[in-house]
Design an enzyme around this catalytic site. Structure first.
Site, PDB file in Angstrom:
ATOM      1  N   LYS A  62       8.975   4.135   6.384  1.00 14.82           N
ATOM      2  CA  LYS A  62       8.071   5.300   6.338  1.00 14.82           C
ATOM      3  C   LYS A  62       7.928   5.852   4.923  1.00 14.82           C
ATOM      4  O   LYS A  62       6.810   6.119   4.462  1.00 14.82           O
ATOM      5  CB  LYS A  62       8.598   6.374   7.297  1.00 14.82           C
ATOM      6  N   TRP A 122       5.108  -3.085  -0.033  1.00 17.24           N
ATOM      7  CA  TRP A 122       6.495  -3.372  -0.414  1.00 17.24           C
ATOM      8  C   TRP A 122       6.532  -4.507  -1.432  1.00 17.24           C
ATOM      9  O   TRP A 122       7.268  -4.461  -2.412  1.00 17.24           O
ATOM     10  CB  TRP A 122       7.320  -3.737   0.827  1.00 17.24           C
TER      11      TRP A 122
END
Length: 558
Positions: free
Chosen positions: A73, A411
């Site tokens: 998150k 990411w």
């Protein structure tokens, strides 16, 4: 396939001087109070000077119920902030500070991950600018003054059996949950039972995160109920004359901290109440200041939408007059498979059926957030083991719920991997479809508020509470606290109070074990099930592998 660790990536960051980051937001150098070269506090005078500016758009990032598979998150929050800047929007990230307890326990840090991080990572996850230490000191100063007042004659007639103010420390230590203090004879005071909570559960933390300015902070500190007299009347912090000294300890801590992402975009990191035992949002002063400085403010609420988002909407937005323009719900294919019954060791294998079986947990969160009148988009945080078929199963399910799921690769790729989500967020925010409203009205009776959350958000059948708890809530209503919102303290792992029950269960009950009045923060804490306000360390805590290497660098923090 070998990948760099978060801490390795963070060490390679090409950070810019913090004065340059402030200049991106129009903050003059004299309004920044630097803590070294890469972090600074923003002065209250500057914050006061921008209050007449219009607000930017507020975007909430929330998630499904956390699983051992990880959701990412904070990583998505940071990535989305970078993504919005990449597509030409002036965006600011607002997240919470990290607690030492989970850092050295099991959860790890709170600065994002991969190529979507806030830096300096090590400092952020350790002492940072000392805010948590200041909060701990202010809280325990009040504790000391309570026992000192009793020692010197107890002119306020405090009933020692009804002292409700405990002590705190920023570490997981189950041995301190329940204890007896003042043993050892007359010189040490009067023995009584008490205990410790973790600092992030402190009402002082909640107050700092909800206060509008230093004056409001001191007033809220004075409003803290610390004990009751024998006639059941409350004793306030201001009765002990502790509020002024506490505010002095917090005068720097209330100023928001400015740092940067790996892509040199501004990030406010300030405050850190837990979402399972407190209200789980960064400070109001950081969020409202960011809204005056940026076109978009991306913030997060702790844990899943059943806890963090509900409290963000019903406590923070209600108290601060905030109106979110859109919400992002973070989910992963891996977490869907775990909700579908797959063991963590087997998550690397394709299992489309398990993904479909686990998706109702996500569906419940989508419906809940939509119930607040906020438009929703789902961010699928990509893992290398995800297959095309599994990703498409999630997208198809979300489409059936009337929303869109977008694959995000921030990411691994930073802002380049999250452009699609950034554009969708802009579309939702600028589409004007948000019609935000809290879950319940201020005037609703306290126990009915608890039932409303349990039934509408958790899909429980009933709330179980002893007569003593119901009577306590009625007494607070009679005392003028009936308008306060509810802060549920419940496991983050499930819609139920049993952390082992995954998916989207119905027909369960919510047992209320205890209620606490946080008069200064302005909410009622309702403790459910076996949740603890002082966590313990796991069997193998992260602290066992955290150390300095031969170069003097920190190892094992992630």
């Amino acid at each position: 396939m070998s990948h760099k660790t978060d801490i390795e990536i963070a060490r390679e960051a090409k950070k810019r001087p913090i004065l340059e980051i402030g200049a991106k937001l129009g903050i003059p150098s004299e309004s920044l109070l630097p803590y070294g070269h890469d972090k600074a506090k923003i002065s209250q005078d500057f914050i006061n000077s921008v209050q007449d500016r219009p607000d930017g758009k507020l975007i909430l990032v929330t998630a499904i119920n956390p699983t051992p598979a990880g959701e990412g998150k904070t990583t998505t929050t940071v990535g989305l902030g970078d993504g919005l800047n990449r597509i030409g929007k002036k965006a600011v990230v607002c997240i919470r500070e990290a607690s030492l307890g989970p850092n050295f326990g099991m959860k790890g840090g709170a600065a994002g991950g991969g190529y979507a991080q806030v830096v300096p990572m090590e400092e952020m996850n350790l002492h940072f600018t000392g805010d948590f230490h200041a909060i701990t000191s202010a809280h325990n100063l009040l504790s000391a003054m309570i026992d000192n007042h009793i020692y010197w004659g107890n002119s306020l007639d405090i009933d020692q059996r009804r002292i409700v103010w405990r002590r705190v420390m920023d570490m997981n230590d189950r041995a301190l949950r329940d204890m007896v203090v003042s043993l050892g004879g007359v010189a040490n005071g009067f023995p009584r039972q008490t205990g410790f909570d973790i600092t992030v559960a402190s009402e002082v933390m909640a107050i700092l995160c909800l206060a509008k300015d230093l004056k409001d902070l001191e007033k809220r500190l004075g409003d803290i109920v610390v004990a009751y007299r024998r006639d059941k009347t409350p004793v306030y912090c201001r009765d002990l004359k502790a509020d002024g000294a506490m505010a002095v300890l917090l005068k720097d801590a209330i100023q928001p901290n400015l740092v940067q992402t790996l892509e040199n975009n501004p990030a406010f990191v300030h405050g850190g109440p837990f979402a399972n035992i407190a209200h789980g949002c960064n400070s109001v002063i950081a969020t409202t200041t960011a809204l005056k400085l940026g076109e978009y403010v991306v913030t997060e609420a702790g844990f899943g939408a059943d806890l963090g988002a509900e409290k963000f909407f019903d406590i923070k937005c209600r108290k601060a007059g905030l109106k979110p323009s859109a919400a992002v719900i973070v989910a992963t294919v891996r977490a869907m498979k775990m909700n579908g019954g797959v063991a963590k060791a087997d998550l690397g294998s394709e299992n489309v059926e398990a993904v479909r079986k686990g998706c109702p947990n996500l569906g419940r969160h989508i419906a809940n957030v939509k119930g607040f009148g906020v438009p929703v988009v789902v961010a699928i945080n990509h893992f290398y083991s995800d297959t095309d078929a599994e990703i498409e199963a999630v997208k198809a399910y979300v489409a059936e719920q009337g929303a869109e799921a977008i694959l995000c690769k921030h990411w691994a790729q930073g802002s380049a991997g999250i452009e699609d989500l950034a554009r969708k967020v802009v579309q939702l925010a600028e589409g004007g479809s948000a019609n935000f409203a809290p879950l319940y009205a201020d005037e609703m009776p306290l126990f009915q508020k608890v039932e409303t959350i349990a039934k509408r958000i958790y899909h429980a059948d009933e709330v179980i509470a002893d007569k003593s708890i119901r009577d306590q809530l009625k007494a607070w209503e009679a005392a003028g606290y009936g308008h306060l919102p509810i802060c549920m303290a419940k496991t983050q792992y499930s819609f139920t109070t049993d952390p082992n029950v995954r998916g989207a269960p119905t027909g369960h009950t919510v047992p209320v074990r205890e209620v606490r009045l946080s008069a200064g923060a302005g909410f009622i804490v309702v403790i459910c099930g076996e949740i603890m306000t002082m966590p313990g360390l796991p069997k193998v805590p992260s602290a066992e592998v955290i150390r300095l290497n031969e170069a003097g660098q920190i190892e094992g923090l992630f």
